[in-house]
Design a protein around this motif. Structure first.
Motif, PDB file in Angstrom:
ATOM      1  N   ASN A 187     -29.200  36.108  -5.048  1.00  0.00           N
ATOM      2  CA  ASN A 187     -29.070  35.352  -3.793  1.00  0.00           C
ATOM      3  C   ASN A 187     -29.375  36.213  -2.574  1.00  0.00           C
ATOM      4  O   ASN A 187     -28.883  35.962  -1.476  1.00  0.00           O
ATOM      5  CB  ASN A 187     -27.677  34.733  -3.679  1.00  0.00           C
ATOM      6  N   ALA A 188     -30.188  37.242  -2.754  1.00  0.00           N
ATOM      7  CA  ALA A 188     -30.661  38.075  -1.649  1.00  0.00           C
ATOM      8  C   ALA A 188     -32.107  38.464  -1.942  1.00  0.00           C
ATOM      9  O   ALA A 188     -32.461  38.718  -3.091  1.00  0.00           O
ATOM     10  CB  ALA A 188     -29.797  39.324  -1.503  1.00  0.00           C
ATOM     11  N   PRO A 189     -32.966  38.503  -0.917  1.00  0.00           N
ATOM     12  CA  PRO A 189     -34.362  38.853  -1.161  1.00  0.00           C
ATOM     13  C   PRO A 189     -34.543  40.334  -1.463  1.00  0.00           C
ATOM     14  O   PRO A 189     -33.705  41.172  -1.113  1.00  0.00           O
ATOM     15  CB  PRO A 189     -35.056  38.471   0.148  1.00  0.00           C
ATOM     16  N   GLU A 190     -35.635  40.639  -2.119  1.00  0.00           N
ATOM     17  CA  GLU A 190     -36.034  42.017  -2.375  1.00  0.00           C
ATOM     18  C   GLU A 190     -36.222  42.749  -1.044  1.00  0.00           C
ATOM     19  O   GLU A 190     -36.659  42.151  -0.057  1.00  0.00           O
ATOM     20  CB  GLU A 190     -37.344  41.986  -3.156  1.00  0.00           C
ATOM     21  N   PRO A 191     -35.881  44.038  -0.967  1.00  0.00           N
ATOM     22  CA  PRO A 191     -36.138  44.783   0.273  1.00  0.00           C
ATOM     23  C   PRO A 191     -37.622  44.772   0.630  1.00  0.00           C
ATOM     24  O   PRO A 191     -38.489  44.665  -0.248  1.00  0.00           O
ATOM     25  CB  PRO A 191     -35.670  46.205  -0.069  1.00  0.00           C
ATOM     26  N   PRO A 192     -37.954  44.877   1.898  1.00  0.00           N
ATOM     27  CA  PRO A 192     -39.360  44.826   2.319  1.00  0.00           C
ATOM     28  C   PRO A 192     -40.201  45.962   1.752  1.00  0.00           C
ATOM     29  O   PRO A 192     -41.430  45.833   1.666  1.00  0.00           O
ATOM     30  CB  PRO A 192     -39.296  44.891   3.846  1.00  0.00           C
ATOM     31  N   THR A 193     -39.574  47.071   1.357  1.00  0.00           N
ATOM     32  CA  THR A 193     -40.313  48.205   0.787  1.00  0.00           C
ATOM     33  C   THR A 193     -40.492  48.074  -0.719  1.00  0.00           C
ATOM     34  O   THR A 193     -41.018  48.981  -1.366  1.00  0.00           O
ATOM     35  CB  THR A 193     -39.583  49.521   1.097  1.00  0.00           C
ATOM     36  N   GLY A 194     -40.057  46.961  -1.305  1.00  0.00           N
ATOM     37  CA  GLY A 194     -40.184  46.757  -2.741  1.00  0.00           C
ATOM     38  C   GLY A 194     -38.899  47.049  -3.475  1.00  0.00           C
ATOM     39  O   GLY A 194     -37.884  47.431  -2.881  1.00  0.00           O
ATOM     40  N   ALA A 195     -38.923  46.875  -4.774  1.00  0.00           N
ATOM     41  CA  ALA A 195     -37.730  47.081  -5.593  1.00  0.00           C
ATOM     42  C   ALA A 195     -37.200  48.494  -5.422  1.00  0.00           C
ATOM     43  O   ALA A 195     -37.968  49.464  -5.328  1.00  0.00           O
ATOM     44  CB  ALA A 195     -38.054  46.812  -7.058  1.00  0.00           C
ATOM     45  N   SER A 196     -35.891  48.627  -5.388  1.00  0.00           N
ATOM     46  CA  SER A 196     -35.254  49.926  -5.174  1.00  0.00           C
ATOM     47  C   SER A 196     -35.547  50.885  -6.324  1.00  0.00           C
ATOM     48  O   SER A 196     -35.722  50.474  -7.474  1.00  0.00           O
ATOM     49  CB  SER A 196     -33.741  49.746  -5.033  1.00  0.00           C
ATOM     50  N   VAL A 197     -35.576  52.170  -6.002  1.00  0.00           N
ATOM     51  CA  VAL A 197     -35.751  53.205  -7.020  1.00  0.00           C
ATOM     52  C   VAL A 197     -34.556  53.185  -7.963  1.00  0.00           C
ATOM     53  O   VAL A 197     -33.399  53.116  -7.529  1.00  0.00           O
ATOM     54  CB  VAL A 197     -35.888  54.593  -6.365  1.00  0.00           C
ATOM     55  N   ILE A 198     -34.824  53.249  -9.259  1.00  0.00           N
ATOM     56  CA  ILE A 198     -33.768  53.320 -10.269  1.00  0.00           C
ATOM     57  C   ILE A 198     -33.896  54.636 -11.020  1.00  0.00           C
ATOM     58  O   ILE A 198     -34.958  54.960 -11.559  1.00  0.00           O
ATOM     59  CB  ILE A 198     -33.838  52.143 -11.250  1.00  0.00           C
ATOM     60  N   GLY A 199     -32.812  55.403 -11.030  1.00  0.00           N
ATOM     61  CA  GLY A 199     -32.779  56.668 -11.747  1.00  0.00           C
ATOM     62  C   GLY A 199     -31.825  56.602 -12.929  1.00  0.00           C
ATOM     63  O   GLY A 199     -30.990  55.699 -13.040  1.00  0.00           O
ATOM     64  N   TRP A 200     -31.955  57.589 -13.808  1.00  0.00           N
ATOM     65  CA  TRP A 200     -31.105  57.687 -14.999  1.00  0.00           C
ATOM     66  C   TRP A 200     -30.566  59.107 -15.094  1.00  0.00           C
ATOM     67  O   TRP A 200     -31.314  60.073 -14.935  1.00  0.00           O
ATOM     68  CB  TRP A 200     -31.902  57.337 -16.248  1.00  0.00           C
ATOM     69  N   LEU A 201     -29.273  59.245 -15.375  1.00  0.00           N
ATOM     70  CA  LEU A 201     -28.643  60.558 -15.503  1.00  0.00           C
ATOM     71  C   LEU A 201     -28.380  60.873 -16.963  1.00  0.00           C
ATOM     72  O   LEU A 201     -27.660  60.143 -17.646  1.00  0.00           O
ATOM     73  CB  LEU A 201     -27.328  60.598 -14.718  1.00  0.00           C
ATOM     74  N   GLU A 202     -28.964  61.961 -17.446  1.00  0.00           N
ATOM     75  CA  GLU A 202     -28.694  62.449 -18.793  1.00  0.00           C
ATOM     76  C   GLU A 202     -27.517  63.423 -18.737  1.00  0.00           C
ATOM     77  O   GLU A 202     -27.506  64.335 -17.914  1.00  0.00           O
ATOM     78  CB  GLU A 202     -29.924  63.177 -19.365  1.00  0.00           C
ATOM     79  N   THR A 203     -26.547  63.228 -19.605  1.00  0.00           N
ATOM     80  CA  THR A 203     -25.400  64.127 -19.643  1.00  0.00           C
ATOM     81  C   THR A 203     -25.209  64.763 -21.011  1.00  0.00           C
ATOM     82  O   THR A 203     -24.736  65.893 -21.112  1.00  0.00           O
ATOM     83  CB  THR A 203     -24.110  63.384 -19.253  1.00  0.00           C
ATOM     84  N   THR A 204     -25.556  64.054 -22.063  1.00  0.00           N
ATOM     85  CA  THR A 204     -25.422  64.536 -23.434  1.00  0.00           C
ATOM     86  C   THR A 204     -26.676  64.115 -24.201  1.00  0.00           C
ATOM     87  O   THR A 204     -27.432  63.253 -23.730  1.00  0.00           O
ATOM     88  CB  THR A 204     -24.185  63.926 -24.121  1.00  0.00           C
ATOM     89  N   PRO A 205     -26.918  64.686 -25.381  1.00  0.00           N
ATOM     90  CA  PRO A 205     -28.119  64.307 -26.133  1.00  0.00           C
ATOM     91  C   PRO A 205     -28.246  62.813 -26.390  1.00  0.00           C
ATOM     92  O   PRO A 205     -29.359  62.272 -26.408  1.00  0.00           O
ATOM     93  CB  PRO A 205     -27.974  65.096 -27.436  1.00  0.00           C
TER      94      PRO A 205
END
Length: 295
Positions: A187-205
């Motif tokens: 129920n909110a539009p995408e930001p004008p700069t496009g989809a937000s950056v998504i990161g992933w954090l590795e902590t263990t194998p």
């Protein structure tokens, strides 16, 4: 080969300092960091600190009080349903004008535990839930990306001649069916700069996952940042070190050769990441709008 760019990883106590000290906030806003992770200790397996702020809440504060610093909030599936998280991520994208994104982990040190086998989301006590593992966290990331792209920003046309404010037939269902089932749309539009950056954090194998969409970048257990055209490294202050110490150390490393990334502009542009295209052939959530010339 150039030196890696610098990322700052701040813990809960640092967020408290940053939010209440205008001088430190201005200093942080001017640093040529690639980005800062807000509350990385929440998802890296650390024990809870005596003081902290919710990552997305402090992100909203910092987005309004700064104009140049870029940041990732942190999130996991333990507390937040992906739909609620997607609303916050999209809202931050608007508030920050594209300077923000989200870093996913598996567990949240400050979240309530859920019932066995339904630790993800089930801890909120609202029913449902899913197993708390990397697959569930990755499914949440996929849902957030799909939801954020369900309402294209350029569908907001504000056409006074026809009275059509939004090309509502371009708002689509996500029909996500994984660990979470979500019809959508957001129920909110995408930001004008496009989809937000998504990161992933590795902590263990077992948290090492393939480098594929929707993950734009990965922070390894060794502090390396991968997935962007250039490599980065995360500066993590030791437990008990102050925000002042963290900013001093960041300035020292930048002076000694870490590649600066000019402050300001969207996080995607700063990291050289392309804007992801929305999936094709999704079903429309609304009919084609009829003109209302009288408006």
């Amino acid at each position: 080969m150039s030196d890696p760019y610098l990322v700052l990883g701040l813990s809960g106590p640092h967020l408290v300092e940053l939010a209440r000290d205008a001088g430190q906030l201005a200093r942080w806003d001017a640093l040529p960091l690639a980005f800062t992770v807000l509350g990385i200790d929440r998802i890296d397996g650390s024990e809870p600190s005596s003081s902290t702020l919710d990552s997305s809440a402090v992100g909203a504060i910092l987005a309004r009080r700064t104009s140049r610093a870029r940041f990732l909030i942190v999130a996991g599936p333990q507390r937040d349903h992906p739909y609620n998280l997607a609303r916050r991520v999209a809202s931050l994208g608007h508030l920050s004008r594209g300077r923000s994104g989200v870093l996913f982990g598996v567990t949240d040190a400050y979240a309530p535990p859920g019932p066995d086998g339904a630790e993800a989301w089930g801890g909120a006590g609202l029913g449902g839930g899913a197993p708390l593992n990397p697959a569930t966290a990755l499914d949440a990331a996929r849902a957030v990306r799909a939801l954020e792209q369900s309402w294209p920003y350029d569908s907001i046309v504000g056409d006074r001649e026809t009275g059509i404010l939004v090309q509502s037939d371009r708002i689509v269902h996500v029909d996500h069916d994984g660990a979470y089932s979500i019809a959508g749309p957001l129920n909110a539009p995408e930001p004008p700069t496009g989809a937000s950056v998504i990161g992933w954090l590795e902590t263990t194998p077992d948290t090492v996952i393939p480098a594929e969409p929707p993950i734009d970048l990965t922070i390894g257990a060794d502090g390396s940042v991968r997935g962007t055209p250039a490599d980065g490294v995360v500066l993590r202050p030791a437990a008990g070190q102050s925000l002042t110490h963290a900013l001093n150390e960041a300035e020292r490393l930048l002076a000694e050769g870490r590649t600066p990334v000019a402050p300001g502009g969207s996080l995607r542009a700063a990291l050289g990441l392309a804007v992801p295209a929305p999936p094709a052939n999704r079903r429309a959530a609304f009919p084609v709008p009829a003109p209302h010339p009288s408006l």
